[in-house]
Design a protein around this motif. Structure first.
Motif, PDB file in Angstrom:
ATOM      1  N   TYR A  28     -37.203 -28.569  18.966  1.00  0.00           N
ATOM      2  CA  TYR A  28     -36.463 -27.718  17.688  1.00  0.00           C
ATOM      3  C   TYR A  28     -34.975 -29.113  18.293  1.00  0.00           C
ATOM      4  CZ  TYR A  28     -38.834 -23.950  17.595  1.00  0.00           C
ATOM      5  OH  TYR A  28     -39.225 -22.570  17.446  1.00  0.00           O
ATOM      6  N   VAL A  29     -34.628 -29.269  17.067  1.00  0.00           N
ATOM      7  CA  VAL A  29     -33.267 -30.356  17.030  1.00  0.00           C
ATOM      8  C   VAL A  29     -32.025 -28.687  17.636  1.00  0.00           C
ATOM      9  CG1 VAL A  29     -30.915 -30.833  15.702  1.00  0.00           C
ATOM     10  CG2 VAL A  29     -33.451 -31.426  15.514  1.00  0.00           C
ATOM     11  N   THR A  30     -30.907 -29.342  18.234  1.00  0.00           N
ATOM     12  CA  THR A  30     -30.919 -27.580  18.779  1.00  0.00           C
ATOM     13  C   THR A  30     -29.165 -28.154  18.795  1.00  0.00           C
ATOM     14  OG1 THR A  30     -32.525 -27.028  20.198  1.00  0.00           O
ATOM     15  CG2 THR A  30     -30.461 -25.725  20.425  1.00  0.00           C
ATOM     16  N   ARG A  31     -28.481 -27.383  18.138  1.00  0.00           N
ATOM     17  CA  ARG A  31     -27.393 -27.712  18.155  1.00  0.00           C
ATOM     18  C   ARG A  31     -26.060 -25.734  18.874  1.00  0.00           C
ATOM     19  NH1 ARG A  31     -28.992 -31.440  17.605  1.00  0.00           N
ATOM     20  NH2 ARG A  31     -28.334 -33.206  16.243  1.00  0.00           N
ATOM     21  N   ARG A  73     -40.619 -20.542  13.368  1.00  0.00           N
ATOM     22  CA  ARG A  73     -39.251 -21.864  12.317  1.00  0.00           C
ATOM     23  C   ARG A  73     -37.844 -21.809  12.633  1.00  0.00           C
ATOM     24  NH1 ARG A  73     -39.777 -25.509   8.429  1.00  0.00           N
ATOM     25  NH2 ARG A  73     -38.232 -26.208   7.489  1.00  0.00           N
ATOM     26  N   SER A  74     -37.216 -21.193  13.113  1.00  0.00           N
ATOM     27  CA  SER A  74     -36.018 -21.018  13.012  1.00  0.00           C
ATOM     28  C   SER A  74     -35.609 -20.189  14.554  1.00  0.00           C
ATOM     29  CB  SER A  74     -35.322 -21.092  12.804  1.00  0.00           C
ATOM     30  OG  SER A  74     -35.028 -19.326  11.679  1.00  0.00           O
ATOM     31  N   VAL A  75     -34.747 -20.376  15.163  1.00  0.00           N
ATOM     32  CA  VAL A  75     -34.485 -19.558  16.615  1.00  0.00           C
ATOM     33  C   VAL A  75     -33.209 -19.670  16.658  1.00  0.00           C
ATOM     34  CG1 VAL A  75     -34.825 -19.579  19.666  1.00  0.00           C
ATOM     35  CG2 VAL A  75     -36.538 -20.060  17.869  1.00  0.00           C
ATOM     36  N   ASN A 121     -36.184 -26.095  10.487  1.00  0.00           N
ATOM     37  CA  ASN A 121     -37.088 -26.303  11.616  1.00  0.00           C
ATOM     38  C   ASN A 121     -35.895 -26.442  12.631  1.00  0.00           C
ATOM     39  OD1 ASN A 121     -39.040 -24.923  13.068  1.00  0.00           O
ATOM     40  ND2 ASN A 121     -39.157 -27.829  12.720  1.00  0.00           N
ATOM     41  N   ARG A 122     -35.091 -25.528  12.866  1.00  0.00           N
ATOM     42  CA  ARG A 122     -33.459 -26.028  14.281  1.00  0.00           C
ATOM     43  C   ARG A 122     -33.635 -24.286  14.799  1.00  0.00           C
ATOM     44  NH1 ARG A 122     -29.487 -30.070  11.324  1.00  0.00           N
ATOM     45  NH2 ARG A 122     -30.953 -32.114  11.104  1.00  0.00           N
ATOM     46  N   CYS A 123     -32.661 -24.956  16.122  1.00  0.00           N
ATOM     47  CA  CYS A 123     -32.688 -23.802  16.722  1.00  0.00           C
ATOM     48  C   CYS A 123     -31.171 -24.058  17.407  1.00  0.00           C
ATOM     49  CB  CYS A 123     -32.961 -24.318  18.360  1.00  0.00           C
ATOM     50  SG  CYS A 123     -32.295 -23.055  19.658  1.00  0.00           S
ATOM     51  N   ALA A 124     -30.405 -23.109  17.063  1.00  0.00           N
ATOM     52  CA  ALA A 124     -29.114 -22.048  17.108  1.00  0.00           C
ATOM     53  C   ALA A 124     -28.717 -21.715  18.326  1.00  0.00           C
ATOM     54  CB  ALA A 124     -28.161 -22.334  15.905  1.00  0.00           C
ATOM     55  N   VAL A 125     -27.653 -22.221  19.277  1.00  0.00           N
ATOM     56  CA  VAL A 125     -27.200 -21.210  20.589  1.00  0.00           C
ATOM     57  C   VAL A 125     -25.788 -20.851  19.871  1.00  0.00           C
ATOM     58  CG1 VAL A 125     -26.034 -21.911  22.627  1.00  0.00           C
ATOM     59  CG2 VAL A 125     -28.180 -22.791  22.276  1.00  0.00           C
ATOM     60  N   VAL A 126     -25.591 -19.160  19.234  1.00  0.00           N
ATOM     61  CA  VAL A 126     -24.257 -18.935  18.908  1.00  0.00           C
ATOM     62  C   VAL A 126     -23.096 -18.944  20.467  1.00  0.00           C
ATOM     63  CG1 VAL A 126     -23.466 -17.599  17.540  1.00  0.00           C
ATOM     64  CG2 VAL A 126     -25.264 -19.023  17.150  1.00  0.00           C
TER      65      VAL A 126
END
Length: 324
Positions: free
Chosen positions: A241-244, A215-217, A162-167
């Motif tokens: 969101y925990v975001t990395r 749930r995810s972004v 249940n997190r978010c990611a910046v790619v």
């Protein structure tokens, strides 16, 4: 009929460059023309790093990533005195023409050498797809597949927790890698060099999706327009969101070239050798639809970039849809 030609790779490496070099060698030898590789691009021309190669060398490199003959940046090549050294080395070796594989900067050097009596034909070698006079460039397809696979792997973890990611992806001010990768992976937010969202717009969109319970972004961004890690912190603070941030970096340049990149490289190289045999120079080989064409290098540098605003807007709308 020319008797000797050279081939060099310049600028950033791209998957498929070796296939292009391989095809130049094969196409030339089929016409009884000797081929010399130039080690490390224009730097090798100036330092006389010229090496005669044969068909065996061609077969050994066709499937490899990167560039087996090396590449290097040489800003000094814009100086006449530096180019004169390169021309002298080529003439001393009896090399009458060159195939130059690289990007826009490489083509400027090729044009200047053509003006100095060494006919040059340019091939589009860059993962960024930022040569506007060609629909696709050698290396783009492989890089895009690498980005796609990376995002899909990141999605697995984001969905699990249940997190978010910046790619952050490469592109050098061209947003094609971000747009295409974001499209095929269903990224909820896409921000490119040409279609840049403000940080506030990105944060607000992720916060909206969080409230809806998504749930995810995944956020795909082009390089050089944000600090990815700082953006991740702002998103986490606003959305919960925990975001990395994941900066894919040079993983995008490496790897075995795809079949499509090899095909483009090989057919372009054969076409380039034909142009040199016909006595032509100062040309750039590009893909226009399904057809290879040769354009004047000077004119290619002024072609406006295709406007992808509507395409980007549509994909953003479709990928951001979510219901509780």
């Amino acid at each position: 009929m020319i008797k000797k030609i050279g081939v060099l790779t310049s600028g950033g490496d791209a998957p498929g460059m070796n296939a292009a070099v391989s095809a130049v060698i094969k196409a030339a030898y089929a016409k009884n023309i000797e081929v010399y590789i130039v080690r490390d691009g224009y730097k090798g021309l100036v330092n006389n790093w010229l090496e005669k190669v044969d068909i065996n060398f061609s077969q050994d490199i066709i499937s490899r990533g990167g560039t087996a003959i090396g590449s290097a940046r040489l800003p000094e090549f814009k100086e006449v005195e530096v180019r004169e050294k390169a021309v002298a080395n080529l003439k001393n070796a009896g090399i009458e023409a060159l195939v130059v594989i690289g990007g826009d900067g490489s083509y400027m050097g090729a044009q200047r050498l053509t003006e100095m009596g060494i006919n040059c034909i340019g091939l589009p070698g860059t993962i960024d797809n930022d040569i506007v006079s060609s629909d696709y460039t050698i290396g783009f397809d492989t890089a895009l597949n690498t980005v796609m696979e990376s995002i899909e792997k990141i999605r697995d973890t984001m969905q699990s927790h249940n997190r978010c990611a910046v790619v952050e992806v490469m592109g050098n001010r061209c947003g094609d890698l971000a747009l295409y990768a974001g499209t095929v992976t269903g990224a909820e937010v896409i921000s490119t060099s040409e279609g840049q969202l403000s940080e506030e717009e990105i944060v607000n969109e992720v916060a909206r999706l969080s409230k809806l319970g998504k749930r995810s972004v995944i956020i795909v961004i082009s390089e050089k327009i944000y600090d990815a890690n700082e953006l991740a912190k702002k998103i986490e603070a606003a959305s919960g969101y925990v975001t990395r941030a994941t900066i894919l970096g040079h993983t995008q340049r490496g790897g075995t070239p795809t079949a499509m990149d090899r095909y483009l490289a090989i057919t372009s190289a054969i076409y380039a050798v034909d142009q040199l045999v016909a006595g032509k120079g100062g040309l750039y080989v590009g893909l226009d639809g399904q057809q290879l064409i040769a354009r004047d290098i000077n004119s290619t540098l002024n072609i406006p970039r295709k406007d992808r605003t509507q395409e980007l807007t549509t994909i953003r709308l479709l990928n951001s849809q979510f219901k509780k």
